[in-house]
Write a protein that holds these residues in place. Sequence first.
Motif, PDB file in Angstrom:
ATOM      1  N   TYR A   8       0.891  -1.338  -0.050  1.00  0.00           N
ATOM      2  CA  TYR A   8      -0.211  -0.013   0.079  1.00  0.00           C
ATOM      3  C   TYR A   8       0.880   1.117   0.007  1.00  0.00           C
ATOM      4  CZ  TYR A   8       0.835   0.871   4.986  1.00  0.00           C
ATOM      5  OH  TYR A   8       1.458   0.983   6.184  1.00  0.00           O
ATOM      6  N   TRP A   9       2.079   1.215   0.672  1.00  0.00           N
ATOM      7  CA  TRP A   9       3.097   2.621   0.642  1.00  0.00           C
ATOM      8  C   TRP A   9       3.623   2.517  -0.486  1.00  0.00           C
ATOM      9  CZ3 TRP A   9       4.737   6.416   3.009  1.00  0.00           C
ATOM     10  CH2 TRP A   9       6.044   7.071   2.782  1.00  0.00           C
ATOM     11  N   ILE A  38       2.181   1.481  -3.473  1.00  0.00           N
ATOM     12  CA  ILE A  38       1.156   1.910  -4.397  1.00  0.00           C
ATOM     13  C   ILE A  38       0.681   3.411  -4.228  1.00  0.00           C
ATOM     14  CG2 ILE A  38      -1.270   1.752  -5.011  1.00  0.00           C
ATOM     15  CD1 ILE A  38      -0.992  -1.420  -4.516  1.00  0.00           C
ATOM     16  N   THR A  39       0.715   4.079  -3.234  1.00  0.00           N
ATOM     17  CA  THR A  39       0.343   5.370  -2.692  1.00  0.00           C
ATOM     18  C   THR A  39       1.311   6.258  -3.135  1.00  0.00           C
ATOM     19  OG1 THR A  39      -0.802   4.639  -0.496  1.00  0.00           O
ATOM     20  CG2 THR A  39      -0.241   6.872  -0.824  1.00  0.00           C
ATOM     21  N   ALA A  40       2.893   5.842  -3.054  1.00  0.00           N
ATOM     22  CA  ALA A  40       3.782   6.746  -3.561  1.00  0.00           C
ATOM     23  C   ALA A  40       3.831   6.885  -4.959  1.00  0.00           C
ATOM     24  CB  ALA A  40       5.227   5.913  -3.237  1.00  0.00           C
ATOM     25  N   LEU A  41       3.795   5.857  -5.676  1.00  0.00           N
ATOM     26  CA  LEU A  41       3.366   5.985  -7.165  1.00  0.00           C
ATOM     27  C   LEU A  41       2.235   6.893  -7.667  1.00  0.00           C
ATOM     28  CD1 LEU A  41       4.484   2.194  -8.204  1.00  0.00           C
ATOM     29  CD2 LEU A  41       5.594   4.189  -8.312  1.00  0.00           C
TER      30      LEU A  41
END
Length: 360
Positions: A148-149, A151-154
């Motif tokens: 999730y980290w 994916i959130t960053a991208l």
Amino acid sequence: MVDEYANETGDFVSSSTISPFPVSWSRGELIFQVFCLSLIMVIGIIGNGLVIVSVIISRQLRTVTNVYVVNLAVTDLLTVLNIPLTIVAMLSDSNGWPLADWLCVFTAGCLIVCVASSIYTLAMIAISRLLVVTRLRADDKALPFRRYWIITALILIWSISIFMASIPAIFGVGQLGYDTRYSSCTWVSSHPKSSTYSAILAAVLYPVPLVVILTCYLIIFRHFHKHIEKMMSNANTGVNTTSATSSTNGQQTSRNAWTAGQKGSMQHRLNKMNIKVTRNLFYVVVMYAICMTPFGICLLLTGSASIKATPFAGVILMMNSCVNPLIYAVKHPHFKGVFKSILTCRLKSIADRPYDIRNT
């Protein structure tokens, strides 16, 4: 009537309708730019394609940091795939852009998105390396990275990049399309707020992420320096302790020393690997700064010299889209081995690909 209307509206009409003087190149300069862009395109397609394929099929390269490396390769690949349209714009005659207007707007937006995504991906790589290096332990599996980290960053990276390209459409600051001054699909120099948009791009895409990147790497190098000093101090202390207690319980001391040695050796290997990976990624950052700086300076300056130099600075900026794979091929041992296996069609020599990304 035009003069009266211009005076009543603060010279808006006159300033928005007068086209800036076009930049002219000699035949040799034009051939040089086209040749450089063509070479960048070929190397960029092959190199970034190799990076993407390598991470997909190699287990050793399926790491958290390399997720961002792949994202960087994707943005660089999209950048070089737009070079043919850039060359078409450069070779256009006095009649202007010969293809559909929306295609030129799309090319301009795609280039801005890719440049923004590249620099913010490098910033995220620096943050990723900082968290890995400062929190890594030999027996620690709870690294601060989860799907999730990532994916959130991208999502954040691409959202910021798309927003930067959407500023002209949302706020009316600048206009994307065919620029008659440079014969390019970027943003229109004749727009009254073109200089404002240039300043926004120069400020948001250069100093802000660059400060983040440099700060992260300075903290990383400081951490490595302190850790090496600590390891040397512990090694000296361990030798003295072993000498003092070996006569009382030789067997237990030997076992403890062997266990401590194994942990120390593992920690040393992990730190050595992280130093090498961090150093290689720092080379990527340095090359990006070298390629980005001339273009950023040209955006901020308004003199005739900077206007003439802007297209050449743009070529240097494009060059960054093909240098990263070359750095991996020369400096990164895992990428180097996988590249060689792919180019020589010896795919069996590549490790089996895993199903999950390893946190290394």
